[in-house]
Design an enzyme around this catalytic site. Sequence first.
Site, PDB file in Angstrom:
ATOM      1  N   CYS A  39       0.875  -1.180   0.000  1.00 47.62           N
ATOM      2  CA  CYS A  39       0.000   0.000   0.000  1.00 47.62           C
ATOM      3  C   CYS A  39       0.912   1.230   0.000  1.00 47.62           C
ATOM      4  O   CYS A  39       2.068   1.151  -0.428  1.00 47.62           O
ATOM      5  CB  CYS A  39      -0.976  -0.012   1.166  1.00 47.62           C
ATOM      6  N   HIS A  40       0.424   2.386   0.470  1.00 46.39           N
ATOM      7  CA  HIS A  40       1.223   3.607   0.432  1.00 46.39           C
ATOM      8  C   HIS A  40       2.315   3.613   1.504  1.00 46.39           C
ATOM      9  O   HIS A  40       3.491   3.851   1.221  1.00 46.39           O
ATOM     10  CB  HIS A  40       0.316   4.832   0.602  1.00 46.39           C
TER      11      HIS A  40
END
Length: 240
Positions: free
Chosen positions: A198-199
Amino acid sequence: MGSHQIRSRGRTTASYSAGTGDSESNASPRIGKEILVQHLLVKEDDHKLLLELQRRILEGEDLSDLAVEYSLCPSKEDGGVLGWVRKGQMVPEFEEAAFSAQPNKVVKCKTKFGWHLLQVLSEREESILEDVQSTELHKRMQDPSFFEEAQLIDVREPDEVAKASIPGFKVLPLRQFGDWGPQVPQMFDPQKDTYILCHHGMRSLQVAKWLQTQGFRKVFNVAGGIHDYAVKADPSVPLY
């Protein structure tokens, strides 16, 4: 992401252990195993009900049916099924009884919550969840065989992926979990190494933990997410 417990659909022939100890089996302690366990809970001083339920199990009634009707635990909504559990997740008395119980044999134990009647429905090798550093992931991705042996999942949203992405990752936005979650067993192989991105590594950790409950044997959370990957492993990946 909601709670997705694994439930027992079929009937299992059960016997009841009538011993008086809190742990009533001399079976293997199941080192390195996870177990699928169901139970029901009654009050510590409700001995009359406990004896009645023991009798009904001996006469062939199913523990899950009795849990729905009598258990004080919220798991009664799922027939008493707690899902796949590993050591360290339960109170000590319950854990000792569950991890020593013979498969399908109903045993009783006492905890601070009251009396439990529990049954181990199945067991499997314990799954592994690890952080993988972005530099290590980049190193592994230089080997072409890596993409054949591993599964890569990016749980960011489409607008994020448009700003920065890593080749080879299948995009499954977390906000759309309700759509793709039920399809995971058909989309991926639980026996393969599975990497989640993810980020910054938080949403991916949430999905990684959920995949463990679905039977995925080895799950890797990309520590620091694509941001860390861009900073430490591959500067060509844009920051956002």
